[in-house]
Scaffold this active site. Structure first.
Site, PDB file in Angstrom:
ATOM      1  N   HIS A 175       0.831  -1.219   0.000  1.00  0.00           N
ATOM      2  CA  HIS A 175       0.000   0.000   0.000  1.00  0.00           C
ATOM      3  C   HIS A 175       0.860   1.262   0.000  1.00  0.00           C
ATOM      4  CE1 HIS A 175      -3.365  -2.656   1.304  1.00  0.00           C
ATOM      5  NE2 HIS A 175      -2.389  -3.256   1.958  1.00  0.00           N
ATOM      6  N   SER A 296      15.114  21.266 -15.902  1.00  0.00           N
ATOM      7  CA  SER A 296      13.907  22.049 -16.127  1.00  0.00           C
ATOM      8  C   SER A 296      14.302  23.329 -16.832  1.00  0.00           C
ATOM      9  CB  SER A 296      13.255  22.356 -14.782  1.00  0.00           C
ATOM     10  OG  SER A 296      12.441  23.513 -14.895  1.00  0.00           O
TER      11      SER A 296
END
Ligand code: ARG
Length: 469
Positions: A175, A296
């Site tokens: 999970h 970026s």
């Protein structure tokens, strides 16, 4: 309407197709990539015809020489970088002509132009229907060989990464919550297992790819004598198809390959997701080499895992191609229908996408570093060994459900009081209970087959190194 020149099949037509129809029906702009296999298939076909006396040996030899010359022409000037991808269509010296529809007619027309009468005999007892099925099978056979070796490279990178970090402990997640400690090598070897199943699926798929449809003609074989087994053998096929109608309309082998590619893409995508997460500041378990990241345009500090993200994203194409093929084939009446020309682009794209993703993944993993301190700090949380405390109580005779409840209460107490769990456990159950929280000891105890005890993981590493040699 202006009369267009007649195509190869133009005998019964008063006029050629309209320009828009030519553009709509042509496939050479993408199926030219089959040229090598088309030529190999034609040479074998010609030899087969000569063997049964339909062609003379001299005619077959002339055809072979002509086709080899055409092959050289096609390959000359074809930049290696463009490879056989869609980019190569206009790159080579050979002038592909879209008004000749497909790769088969382009090569046949070039052959007749080159060698004359003998060339006009090549298509005897053959249809483009069995021809294209043959080409596609030969092409796919070679792509499967490439995919197999690329999968092996990814596995080698994973085993290398596991070996370099053989004793690093990391949390195992369920999970996406920290669950129990494992060796990071165990995590990487889980992917090696997945890719091994992909290998098995490719090998199985290959059995049905490697069967020769040549000799099935358009739908009902030929009235001329043929030696299909001989031709199949020349082409390295394992056998011949047994029903001419099935042979010209079967594309199951394409669907199967695309399904394998989709599953393998799913594995790559899961691995990519782990890399994206693990390379984040939040996890920091791995560092991807600069060469496999990008920056970026705005934020100077960024180092993005674009390679992993694109790998994850491209999986969508692999699924889409599979569904496109299944949909195209659904409800087609026997036998060949022109719909089936639509098999190529999704097939080519699946193979290209899979190979590119595998290649870049192998490279990226080879230069990825594992950050031991980050992994081990995360794995050092004593809560990860709460189950081990339950097992400790079970060994003392406490029924599992009762032990689970008791430890649950202890965890809650640790949270409430701020006293670490090992301390509380030692106080309540004695110092032996405190020792349960030694992570190395806890790992060593997980000895059942498939569990991450270091001795198991070492054995698995040795097994894979041997298998991947
Ligand atoms: N270009 C065609 C294809 O890829 C070849 C077979 C064409 N056969 C035909 N009867 N028109 O499917």
């Amino acid at each position: 309407m202006k009369k267009a020149p007649q195509p190869t099949w133009g005998g019964r037509f008063a006029a050629g197709p309209a320009e828009a129809v030519k553009q709509f029906t042509e496939s050479v702009s993408f199926d030219w990539r089959l040229y090598k296999h088309d030529i190999a298939g034609s040479i074998a076909h010609a030899k087969g015809l000569a063997k049964v006396g339909v062609l003379t040996k001299a005619e077959a030899a002339k055809i072979e020489r002509g086709l080899r010359a055409i092959e050289r022409e096609i390959e000359s000037g074809l930049p290696a970088a463009a490879g056989l991808s869609a980019k190569g269509f206009k790159a080579g010296k050979f002038k592909w002509d879209t008004s000749l529809e497909d790769v088969h007619m382009n090569i046949e027309v070039a052959l007749v132009r080159k060698i004359g009468k003998a060339g006009t005999k090549l298509h005897t007892a053959r249809s483009r229907n069995d021809q294209v099925a043959t080409d596609l099978r030969l092409w796919l056979r070679s792509e499967i060989q490439s995919a197999k070796s690329e999968i092996r490279n990814v596995q080698k990178s994973l085993v290398g990464l596991a070996e370099k970090n053989a004793d690093v402990v990391a949390p195992g997640y369920t999970h996406l919550q920290r669950a129990q400690p494992v060796l990071v090598a165990h995590h990487f070897l889980a992917y090696v297992e997945m890719f091994d199943r992909d290998m098995q699926r490719l090998e199985d798929c290959l059995k049905r790819v490697n069967v020769c449809p040549l000799g099935s003609g358009a739908v009902a074989g030929s009235t001329l004598k043929l030696d299909r087994a001989y031709v199949a053998k020349l082409l390295g096929f394992d056998g011949v198809t047994q029903n001419s109608m099935d042979a010209v309309s079967d594309r199951d082998f394409v669907v199967e390959f695309q399904a394998v590619a989709a599953i393998c893409g799913m594995h790559l995508s899961r691995l990519a997701e782990d890399i994206v997460l693990w390379s984040s500041t939040e996890f920091g378990f791995v560092t991807i080499a600069d060469a496999y990241t990008t920056g970026s345009s705005l934020m100077p500090q960024k180092k993005n895992p674009d390679v992993a993200e694109l790998t994850r994203g491209k999986t969508g194409r692999l699924y889409g191609n599979l569904v496109a093929m299944l949909t195209m084939l659904k409800g087609l009446p026997l036998t060949y229908n022109r719909d089936m020309q639509e098999d190529k682009q999704p097939l080519f794209d699946s193979a290209d996408t899979l190979l590119a993703s595998l290649r870049v993944m192998a490279g990226m993993l080879r230069y990825t570093r594992v950050n031991r301190a980050k992994c081990e700090t995360a794995a050092g949380d004593p809560l990860l060994l709460a189950t081990d405390l339950v097992d400790f109580l079970v060994k003392r005779g406490v029924p599992f459900r009762k032990a689970h409840h008791a430890v649950g209460a202890l965890v809650a107490e640790a949270e409430r009081s701020g006293v670490p769990l090992p301390k509380l456990a030692a106080k309540k159950y004695g110092t032996a209970a405190g020792r349960v929280f030694d992570v190395r000891r806890a790992l060593a105890a997980r000895r059942a087959i498939g569990a991450p005890a270091p001795m198991n993981v070492r054995a698995q590493l040795a097994r894979w190194k041997l298998l991947l040699k």
